[in-house]
Design a protein around this motif. Structure first.
Motif, PDB file in Angstrom:
ATOM      1  N   CYS A 196      32.631  38.863  42.063  1.00 41.17           N
ATOM      2  CA  CYS A 196      33.493  37.723  42.414  1.00 41.17           C
ATOM      3  C   CYS A 196      33.985  37.871  43.855  1.00 41.17           C
ATOM      4  CB  CYS A 196      34.669  37.649  41.445  1.00 41.17           C
ATOM      5  SG  CYS A 196      36.040  36.597  41.982  1.00 41.17           S
ATOM      6  N   GLY A 197      34.406  39.071  44.214  1.00 42.00           N
ATOM      7  CA  GLY A 197      34.875  39.311  45.576  1.00 42.00           C
ATOM      8  C   GLY A 197      33.786  39.102  46.609  1.00 42.00           C
ATOM      9  N   VAL A 198      32.570  39.553  46.297  1.00 44.86           N
ATOM     10  CA  VAL A 198      31.448  39.370  47.223  1.00 44.86           C
ATOM     11  C   VAL A 198      31.175  37.880  47.439  1.00 44.86           C
ATOM     12  CG1 VAL A 198      28.972  39.724  47.534  1.00 44.86           C
ATOM     13  CG2 VAL A 198      30.392  41.581  46.626  1.00 44.86           C
ATOM     14  N   ILE A 199      31.191  37.116  46.358  1.00 48.38           N
ATOM     15  CA  ILE A 199      30.951  35.670  46.447  1.00 48.38           C
ATOM     16  C   ILE A 199      32.013  35.009  47.319  1.00 48.38           C
ATOM     17  CG2 ILE A 199      30.891  33.516  45.121  1.00 48.38           C
ATOM     18  CD1 ILE A 199      29.752  35.200  42.776  1.00 48.38           C
ATOM     19  N   GLN A 200      33.256  35.423  47.147  1.00 47.93           N
ATOM     20  CA  GLN A 200      34.338  34.832  47.935  1.00 47.93           C
ATOM     21  C   GLN A 200      34.224  35.185  49.418  1.00 47.93           C
ATOM     22  OE1 GLN A 200      37.671  36.314  45.604  1.00 47.93           O
ATOM     23  NE2 GLN A 200      37.944  34.332  44.632  1.00 47.93           N
ATOM     24  N   ILE A 201      33.776  36.399  49.730  1.00 50.66           N
ATOM     25  CA  ILE A 201      33.568  36.764  51.131  1.00 50.66           C
ATOM     26  C   ILE A 201      32.471  35.895  51.745  1.00 50.66           C
ATOM     27  CG2 ILE A 201      32.722  38.587  52.662  1.00 50.66           C
ATOM     28  CD1 ILE A 201      34.150  40.598  50.896  1.00 50.66           C
ATOM     29  N   VAL A 202      31.397  35.686  50.989  1.00 47.94           N
ATOM     30  CA  VAL A 202      30.312  34.818  51.478  1.00 47.94           C
ATOM     31  C   VAL A 202      30.835  33.405  51.721  1.00 47.94           C
ATOM     32  CG1 VAL A 202      28.104  33.751  50.877  1.00 47.94           C
ATOM     33  CG2 VAL A 202      28.484  36.183  50.397  1.00 47.94           C
ATOM     34  N   ALA A 203      31.656  32.903  50.779  1.00 55.06           N
ATOM     35  CA  ALA A 203      32.242  31.569  50.954  1.00 55.06           C
ATOM     36  C   ALA A 203      33.098  31.509  52.215  1.00 55.06           C
ATOM     37  CB  ALA A 203      33.070  31.203  49.724  1.00 55.06           C
ATOM     38  N   GLY A 204      33.813  32.595  52.493  1.00 51.58           N
ATOM     39  CA  GLY A 204      34.633  32.643  53.698  1.00 51.58           C
ATOM     40  C   GLY A 204      33.796  32.673  54.954  1.00 51.58           C
ATOM     41  N   LEU A 252      22.502  49.097  36.813  1.00 48.48           N
ATOM     42  CA  LEU A 252      22.129  48.207  37.915  1.00 48.48           C
ATOM     43  C   LEU A 252      20.799  47.540  37.588  1.00 48.48           C
ATOM     44  CD1 LEU A 252      23.095  50.472  40.964  1.00 48.48           C
ATOM     45  CD2 LEU A 252      24.422  48.634  39.904  1.00 48.48           C
ATOM     46  N   THR A 253      20.861  46.539  36.697  1.00 47.05           N
ATOM     47  CA  THR A 253      19.663  45.832  36.246  1.00 47.05           C
ATOM     48  C   THR A 253      19.876  44.327  36.349  1.00 47.05           C
ATOM     49  OG1 THR A 253      20.435  45.750  33.946  1.00 47.05           O
ATOM     50  CG2 THR A 253      19.175  47.707  34.617  1.00 47.05           C
ATOM     51  N   TRP A 254      18.752  43.584  36.265  1.00 49.95           N
ATOM     52  CA  TRP A 254      18.839  42.125  36.275  1.00 49.95           C
ATOM     53  C   TRP A 254      19.597  41.621  35.059  1.00 49.95           C
ATOM     54  CZ3 TRP A 254      18.232  39.587  40.493  1.00 49.95           C
ATOM     55  CH2 TRP A 254      17.350  40.019  41.472  1.00 49.95           C
ATOM     56  N   GLU A 255      19.495  42.358  33.953  1.00 52.16           N
ATOM     57  CA  GLU A 255      20.217  41.952  32.737  1.00 52.16           C
ATOM     58  C   GLU A 255      21.726  41.984  32.976  1.00 52.16           C
ATOM     59  OE1 GLU A 255      20.721  43.214  28.015  1.00 52.16           O
ATOM     60  OE2 GLU A 255      19.455  44.402  29.347  1.00 52.16           O
ATOM     61  N   THR A 256      22.181  43.043  33.651  1.00 50.21           N
ATOM     62  CA  THR A 256      23.609  43.136  33.979  1.00 50.21           C
ATOM     63  C   THR A 256      24.024  41.970  34.868  1.00 50.21           C
ATOM     64  OG1 THR A 256      23.605  45.551  33.833  1.00 50.21           O
ATOM     65  CG2 THR A 256      25.382  44.531  35.085  1.00 50.21           C
ATOM     66  N   LEU A 257      23.193  41.682  35.876  1.00 50.52           N
ATOM     67  CA  LEU A 257      23.505  40.574  36.776  1.00 50.52           C
ATOM     68  C   LEU A 257      23.562  39.248  36.020  1.00 50.52           C
ATOM     69  CD1 LEU A 257      24.009  39.717  39.709  1.00 50.52           C
ATOM     70  CD2 LEU A 257      21.536  39.388  39.951  1.00 50.52           C
ATOM     71  N   SER A 258      22.648  39.050  35.078  1.00 45.49           N
ATOM     72  CA  SER A 258      22.645  37.797  34.307  1.00 45.49           C
ATOM     73  C   SER A 258      23.877  37.677  33.429  1.00 45.49           C
ATOM     74  CB  SER A 258      21.381  37.725  33.444  1.00 45.49           C
ATOM     75  OG  SER A 258      21.395  38.712  32.417  1.00 45.49           O
ATOM     76  N   ILE A 259      24.460  38.808  33.055  1.00 48.27           N
ATOM     77  CA  ILE A 259      25.670  38.787  32.215  1.00 48.27           C
ATOM     78  C   ILE A 259      26.904  38.473  33.055  1.00 48.27           C
ATOM     79  CG2 ILE A 259      27.223  40.225  30.826  1.00 48.27           C
ATOM     80  CD1 ILE A 259      24.713  41.728  29.847  1.00 48.27           C
ATOM     81  N   ILE A 260      27.026  39.125  34.211  1.00 43.88           N
ATOM     82  CA  ILE A 260      28.264  38.992  34.982  1.00 43.88           C
ATOM     83  C   ILE A 260      28.244  37.826  35.965  1.00 43.88           C
ATOM     84  CG2 ILE A 260      28.720  41.457  34.759  1.00 43.88           C
ATOM     85  CD1 ILE A 260      27.907  41.770  37.708  1.00 43.88           C
ATOM     86  N   ALA A 261      27.049  37.399  36.412  1.00 44.77           N
ATOM     87  CA  ALA A 261      26.985  36.376  37.463  1.00 44.77           C
ATOM     88  C   ALA A 261      27.686  35.074  37.085  1.00 44.77           C
ATOM     89  CB  ALA A 261      25.533  36.112  37.855  1.00 44.77           C
ATOM     90  N   PRO A 262      27.440  34.508  35.882  1.00 47.34           N
ATOM     91  CA  PRO A 262      28.148  33.257  35.541  1.00 47.34           C
ATOM     92  C   PRO A 262      29.665  33.416  35.535  1.00 47.34           C
ATOM     93  CG  PRO A 262      26.317  33.641  34.032  1.00 47.34           C
ATOM     94  CD  PRO A 262      26.495  34.894  34.819  1.00 47.34           C
ATOM     95  N   VAL A 263      30.132  34.552  35.033  1.00 48.79           N
ATOM     96  CA  VAL A 263      31.577  34.798  34.996  1.00 48.79           C
ATOM     97  C   VAL A 263      32.113  34.963  36.415  1.00 48.79           C
ATOM     98  CG1 VAL A 263      33.392  36.341  34.156  1.00 48.79           C
ATOM     99  CG2 VAL A 263      31.399  35.879  32.727  1.00 48.79           C
ATOM    100  N   SER A 264      31.384  35.694  37.239  1.00 44.51           N
ATOM    101  CA  SER A 264      31.826  35.929  38.615  1.00 44.51           C
ATOM    102  C   SER A 264      31.899  34.639  39.413  1.00 44.51           C
ATOM    103  CB  SER A 264      30.881  36.920  39.306  1.00 44.51           C
ATOM    104  OG  SER A 264      30.897  38.166  38.663  1.00 44.51           O
ATOM    105  N   LEU A 265      30.891  33.779  39.272  1.00 46.18           N
ATOM    106  CA  LEU A 265      30.895  32.495  39.974  1.00 46.18           C
ATOM    107  C   LEU A 265      32.094  31.651  39.568  1.00 46.18           C
ATOM    108  CD1 LEU A 265      27.094  31.611  39.874  1.00 46.18           C
ATOM    109  CD2 LEU A 265      28.474  31.895  41.945  1.00 46.18           C
ATOM    110  N   THR A 266      32.370  31.623  38.262  1.00 44.23           N
ATOM    111  CA  THR A 266      33.514  30.845  37.773  1.00 44.23           C
ATOM    112  C   THR A 266      34.825  31.432  38.275  1.00 44.23           C
ATOM    113  OG1 THR A 266      32.251  30.354  35.758  1.00 44.23           O
ATOM    114  CG2 THR A 266      34.610  29.886  35.712  1.00 44.23           C
TER     115      THR A 266
END
Length: 484
Positions: free
Chosen positions: A98-106, A213-227
Motif C-alpha cells: 500500500c505504501g509503495v502504491i501511494q509513493i508511486v501516486a505521489g 515472495l511469490t505471484w500467489e502472495t502478490l495476487s492475495i495482497i494486491a487487491p487489498v493494497s490497492l483499496t
C-alpha cells in the motif's frame, strides 16, 4: 535561507501550543488505536505501534503541517478479511505494498487532482463523518451507569466552559485530567482505557513481513493494497482540504501523498498496519492550537510515552471523558453552514451533498460516498456545460452566404445540441462558421464539426471555419481525414 525560514515556521513557530495540542491528541489516539485494532482483528499493539510510527514519520514527510495520521477505522474495516483468511503477516505485506502504491501516486503527482472534489462533496463528507464519529461513541455508553453519563456531560461542560477562563491550555486536556483524577478519587465504577485491551510494554522492533515472495502472495495482497491506498489517500487529501480551510494555509498534496506511502512502509516494517489522516484527531489538534509539524511528531511520541511509562495512569482514564472530547469533535466537524444555506443552494448541490453523506452512512465507507459524489458532480457539471453551447445565425451576410457564430464548449456532452443548432436550409454557395468564442475539447466534438461541414458540402457549399484557437485547430488537424 528561505528553506531554513520555512523549516522554522513549520516546526518552531509556536512550540508551546504545538506540544500542548499534541498531548491532547496523544491521549485521544490510544482508545481509537485499540478499537481499530479490534476491528482489523489484530492485537492492540499493532494499532498502537502503527499510530506512533505513522504520526512520527508523517511529521517529517507529510505536506500538511498539524495534520494527524495514524491507524484509522476506514482502513481497519478493509483489513479484517485478509487477517482472518491469511494471517497478520499478510497484513504487514499488504500495508507495505500500500505504501509503495501511494509513493508511486505521489511521484505521478496525482494528489493535486483532489481539487476536483466539489464543495458539495466536501460538505457531505464532513457531515457523514461527523455523524459516524458521534455514533462510534454510543457503544462506550451502552449499558453504562449514571456516573458515565455524568462524566460525559462534565467533559463537555469543561471543554466549552474552560476557554472562557483562559485559552493558554487546551480545554480537552483539562477535561481529561480533571475527570480522570475526580473519577479515581470518587471510586466510580466506569469503563476505562485499560478495559479496551492490553497495552504493549516494549518499543516496536524491525520486522520484515514473513510471507513467501511469490505471484500467489502478490495476487492475495494486491487487491487489498490497492483499496487501502485509494481509501487512505482519499481520506487524507480530503482531511488536508478541511485543515487548509480551517487554518487558511496551503498544503502540498503531492508531498502528502508520497509521505503517506513512506509512513505506511515504515509502519509495516515495525509491526504496524497501514493508516491515513484522521480528521477527528486533526481537528482536535488544530482547535487545541496545533499549527506546526511539532504537534504531529509529539502526538506520536507522547502516545508511546503514555503506553510505556505512564501505562498505569493511562489505563485509568475514563472512556466517558474521551467520549466527551469526540462528541465535541463531531460537532466541530459537521458543516453547519451547509444546512443554513440549503434553501439558497442549487438543488443539484444539495442533492450531491445528501447523496454523498447517505452513501457514507449506509456503507460506512468514506471513499464510496466521495466517489459517488464526485461522479454526480461531474454529471451535473457536464449537463450544465452542454447547454451552454450556442449557435447564432448571422443575419447581415451577402446573398448566397450563410453565417454562424458559435459560443461555448464543444465536447461529447454538447455535440448533439451543437449539430442540431445548424439549420441546413436552402442551397447556399458558402457557409462561414465563426468559432472565435468556442473551444473543441475531444474527438466527439471534432466529429460533430465534421458532420456539420459534410452536410453543407454535400449540398455543394463551400465551408469556411474562422477564429479557431490553436488547441482546437491542432485537434482538428490530428483527428480529421480532410482539411477543414
Amino acid at each position: 535561507m528561505s528553506l531554513l525560514k520555512s523549516a522554522r515556521q513549520q516546526w518552531l513557530a509556536n512550540p508551546y501550543r504545538d506540544l500542548l495540542a499534541g498531548t491532547v491528541v496523544g491521549l485521544a489516539l490510544i482508545p481509537e488505536a485499540i478499537a481499530f485494532s479490534i476491528i482489523a482483528g489484530v492485537d492492540p499493539a499493532v494499532g498502537l505501534y502503527a499510530s506512533f510510527i505513522i504520526a512520527a514519520t508523517i511529521a517529517f514527510t507529510g505536506g500538511r503541517p498539524a495534520m494527524i495520521s495514524a491507524a484509522t477505522g476506514a482502513m481497519a474495516l478493509l483489513m479484517g478479511g485478509l487477517v482472518r483468511d491469511h494471517g497478520i503477516e499478510y497484513l504487514f505485506a499488504a500495508s507495505l505494498l500500500c505504501g509503495v502504491i501511494q509513493i508511486v501516486a505521489g511521484l505521478l503527482k496525482l494528489g493535486r487532482y483532489i481539487r476536483f472534489v466539489s464543495k458539495s462533496v466536501m460538505s457531505g463528507f464532513l457531515n457523514s463523518l461527523a455523524i459516524l464519529i458521534f455514533l462510534a461513541q454510543l457503544p462506550h455508553l451502552a449499558g453504562a451507569n449514571w456516573q458515565a453519563y455524568a462524566l460525559v456531560l462534565a467533559s463537555l461542560a469543561i471543554i466549552y466552559g474552560f476557554p472562557r477562563l483562559t485559552r493558554a491550555i487546551p480545554s480537552p486536556l483539562v477535561a481529561i485530567v480533571i475527570l480522570s483524577v475526580g473519577s479515581a478519587l470518587l471510586g466510580w465504577d466506569v469503563k476505562t482505557v485499560g478495559d479496551m485491551g492490553q497495552l504493549p510494554t516494549t518499543l516496536p522492533s524491525f520486522h520484515i513481513p514473513a510471507v513467501p515472495l511469490t505471484w500467489e502472495t502478490l495476487s492475495i495482497i494486491a487487491p487489498v493494497s490497492l483499496t487501502l491506498a485509494f481509501v487512505g489517500l482519499m481520506e487524507t487529501l480530503l482531511t488536508a482540504n478541511v485543515l487548509d480551510d480551517m487554518t487558511d494555509t496551503p498544503s502540498d498534496k503531492d508531498r502528502e501523498t508520497r509521505g503517506q506511502g513512506i509512513a505506511n512502509i515504515a509502519a509495516s516494517l515495525f509491526g504496524g498496519m497501514a493508516g491515513c489522516a484522521m480528521i477527528g484527531q486533526s481537528i482536535i489538534n488544530v482547535t487545541s492550537g496545533g499549527r506546526g509539524r511539532l504537534s504531529t511528531l509529539w502526538a506520536g511520541i507522547f502516545l508511546m510515552v503514555l503506553i510505556l511509562v505512564l501505562a498505569k495512569w493511562v489505563g485509568e482514564i475514563p472512556m466517558a471523558a474521551l467520549v466527551g472530547v469526540m462528541i465535541m469533535v463531531s460537532f466541530k466537524t459537521f458543516d453547519w453552514s451547509s444546512i443554513r444555506r440549503i434553501r439558497a443552494l442549487p438543488i443539484q448541490s444539495t442533492l450531491v451533498m445528501l447523496v454523498t453523506a447517505g452513501v457514507v452512512l449506509w456503507t460506512h465507507d468514506l471513499s464510496k460516498g466521495v466517489v459517488v459524489g464526485v461522479l454526480m458532480s461531474a454529471v451535473f457539471f457536464m449537463r450544465k456545460v452542454a447547454r451552454m453551447v450556442v449557435v447564432e445565425e448571422i443575419a447581415d451576410t451577402p446573398e448566397g452566404v450563410l453565417g454562424y457564430r458559435v459560443s461555448g464548449q464543444v465536447f461529447f456532452a454538447s455535440a448533439g445540441l451543437f449539430t442540431a443548432s445548424f439549420e441546413h436550409h436552402g442551397q447556399p454557395q458558402r457557409v462561414d462558421i465563426d468559432m472565435s468564442n468556442a473551444h473543441i475539447w475531444d474527438q466527439t466534438g471534432v466529429a460533430a464539426l465534421e458532420k456539420v461541414v459534410a452536410r453543407y458540402q454535400a449540398r455543394g457549399a463551400e465551408v469556411r471555419l474562422t477564429g479557431l484557437n490553436n488547441a482546437s485547430r491542432d485537434m482538428l488537424d490530428r483527428l480529421t481525414a480532410q482539411s477543414l
